[in-house]
Enzyme design. Structure first.
Site: not given
Ligand code: GLU
Length: 424
Positions: A114
């Site tokens: 993240k």
């Molecule tokens: N931000 C989204 C999540 O928390 C998508 C993450 C992604 O597609 O890599 O799942």
């Protein structure tokens, strides 16, 4: 409030501590040994960058950004990047670990990561956002890539942000590398169905949960907190499927209609006025009141820590479908369990987004794109199977769905680590 109470609330609201609490509950039930526990709970890599950016008014500003790669045991790190004034390393760390567990729950070949940049997009121009994004990308460029770590949109980032990241990365590599990020525009290597995917995933698991209650969508009253990419899309798709969306809650208030809101009309109203309030097809009500209405499905799709030890006893929903990441604190878990709320935990409920991100990455690497029906059929298969895996495990081990989801995930990641062995 006394200092002690504030301190314990600080702890309760720290997402990393919440992630740790859930981790240990599942690890205990699995009987995971101490060594593996240490490996699994420690983020593999944490990067902090300070990003100098020239602002529109000529000032030079420095923004702090993070990228945490929690695990690459099952594949490249995967997860979004958020832009918000209150981003912290602990938050990004927690969100990165949730991505590891989320990808493992739906069994896609990714680890978890993240990113976040401390900034307030409300006060930034497009040009400033672009410069922040490009410099942030340049600062972490050695640590991302289709085989390494694949970012995606999250809070306050979108397909434009992904296009800038893809372009910056590609300029450095001297070739177009679409698979470095997902959530791109469809005509730039994005996948059909990606924008709807998280909301669609919520719909699919909510439908499965309703079956367990012997209910049909038309009988289900739904309250949704958040009307953005996740909540707005879930509302739209659920309404189309026949669910009765009785209330939508946003940052400035809530709207309510016991007969069901016309979601398409509400979206148009918000587009025209900038707010969901004063909608002709409903009445304005207090946000707190809306959150704790008697309903069948409560779908928090906004931010972390909205259900906590101070308010979880007021939940009057049969099913809690967690569209957001971390909307429930660890302390609230027991309170909800005591109230017999059927929880579809975030790492399952909102996994539709990363699942279609996986499809996007596969399509980019093949240079061959699927039609939307194929994307949606494959998404449905994964969401329904994962729901059954989690609830089946919960039944067999007599644990809550959240613990079961963590157990499933931890076991899969631990298996990969054990088989690979530790490189020394
Ligand atoms: N931000 C989204 C999540 O928390 C998508 C993450 C992604 O597609 O890599 O799942």
């Amino acid at each position: 409030m006394t200092a002690e109470v504030t301190h314990s609330l600080d702890k309760e609201f720290n997402p990393w501590l919440a992630a740790e609490a859930r981790f240990h509950t599942a690890a205990d039930t699995l009987g995971l040994d101490d060594g593996l526990r240490k490996v699994l709970r420690s983020p593999a890599r944490e990067i902090t960058v300070n990003i100098p950016v020239g602002m529109d008014d000529g000032r030079l500003e420095v923004f702090t950004g993070y990228r945490v790669q929690h695990s690459i045991a099952r594949g490249p790190a995967k997860g979004g990047i958020r832009y918000a004034p209150d981003v912290t390393l602990d938050e990004v760390r927690a969100l990165a670990s949730w991505m590891t567990w989320k990808c493992a729950v739906v069994n896609i070949p990714f680890g978890g990561g993240k990113g976040g940049v401390i900034c307030n997009p409300v006060y930034l121009s497009q040009g400033e956002l672009e410069r922040i994004t490009r410099r942030y990308t340049a600062e972490i460029i050695e640590f991302i890539g289709p085989e390494v770590d694949v970012p995606a949109p999250d809070m306050n980032t979108n397909e434009q942000t992904m296009a800038w990241i893809m372009d910056t990365y590609s300029m450095h590599k001297r070739q177009t590398v679409t698979a470095v990020v997902t959530g791109k525009p469809v005509n730039l290597g994005g996948s059909r169905g990606r924008t709807e995917a998280t909301g669609r995933g919520c719909l699919l698991v909510a439908q499965e949960a309703l079956k367990l209650f012997g209910m049909k969508p038309a009988e289900a009253r739904v309250v949704i907190q958040g009307f953005g990419n996740v909540g707005g899309m879930a509302a739209r798709l659920m309404a189309r499927t026949g669910f009765k969306i009785v209330s939508i809650i946003e940052y400035d208030g809530a709207v309510y209609n016991p007969a069901g809101l016309d979601i398409e009309a509400l979206l148009l109203h918000r587009k025209a006025t900038g707010s969901i309030l004063d909608f002709a097809g409903g009445e304005n009500i207090d946000r707190e009141e809306a959150m704790f209405l008697e309903c069948d499905i409560l779908l928090p799709a906004a931010k972390e820590n909205v259900l906590h030890s101070g308010n979880a006893h007021r939940v009057r929903a049969k099913i809690l479908c967690e569209g957001a990441n971390g909307p429930t604190t660890a302390q609230a878990d027991e309170i909800l369990a005591a109230r017999n709320v059927f929880v579809i935990p975030d790492i399952l409920a909102n996994a539709g987004g990363v699942t279609v991100s996986y499809f996007e990455w596969v399509q980019d690497r093949q240079g061959f794109f699927w039609n939307e029906d194929l994307v949606n059929t494959r998404l449905e298969e994964i969401m329904v199977n994962s729901f059954q895996d989690v609830t089946g495990l919960a039944g067999r081990h007599k644990v809550h769905n959240r613990t079961a989801a963590y157990m499933l995930a931890l076991d899969r990641v631990a298996f990969a680590i054990k088989l690979r062995g530790i490189y020394a």
